[in-house]
Write a protein that holds these residues in place. Structure first.
Motif, short mmCIF file in Angstrom:
data_model
loop_
_atom_site.label_atom_id
_atom_site.label_comp_id
_atom_site.label_asym_id
_atom_site.label_seq_id
_atom_site.Cartn_x
_atom_site.Cartn_y
_atom_site.Cartn_z
N ALA A 30 -3.58 3.15 -1.49
CA ALA A 30 -3.62 3.20 -0.02
C ALA A 30 -2.24 3.59 0.51
CB ALA A 30 -4.03 1.83 0.52
N TRP A 31 -2.22 4.25 1.63
CA TRP A 31 -0.96 4.64 2.25
C TRP A 31 -0.20 3.42 2.76
CZ3 TRP A 31 1.23 9.09 1.52
CH2 TRP A 31 0.44 10.20 1.20
N SER A 32 -0.91 2.35 3.06
CA SER A 32 -0.24 1.16 3.59
C SER A 32 0.58 0.44 2.52
CB SER A 32 -1.27 0.20 4.18
OG SER A 32 -2.18 -0.20 3.18
N THR A 33 0.33 0.67 1.25
CA THR A 33 1.09 0.01 0.18
C THR A 33 2.36 0.76 -0.17
OG1 THR A 33 -0.16 1.16 -1.52
CG2 THR A 33 -1.00 -0.99 -0.81
#
Length: 70
Positions: A58-61
């Motif tokens: 995920a881009w959030s990680t």
């Protein structure tokens, strides 16, 4: 009489001229022939039999890029 009809309204074309006109009209009305082999119906590469088991990251990680600062 079935099919299209050609009628000459002026002049007196010869048999060769009428034959050439009819051949040209026939060539224009015929469907275009397929050029080359048809494309394959399925993908040429093998497909996995089971779905992928690892999730996409995920881009959030991900951390922030260096140019954006901390």
């Amino acid at each position: 009489m079935s099919g299209p009809t050609v009628r000459v309204v002026r002049g007196a074309p010869g048999a060769e001229e009428l034959a050439a006109l009819l051949m040209a009209l026939h060539a224009m009305s015929a469907p275009a022939p397929a050029i080359g082999p048809p494309p394959p119906s399925a993908a040429p590469w093998p497909r996995p039999t089971t779905p992928l088991t690892t999730p996409a990251p995920a881009w959030s990680t991900r951390g922030r890029p260096a140019w954006q600062g901390a």
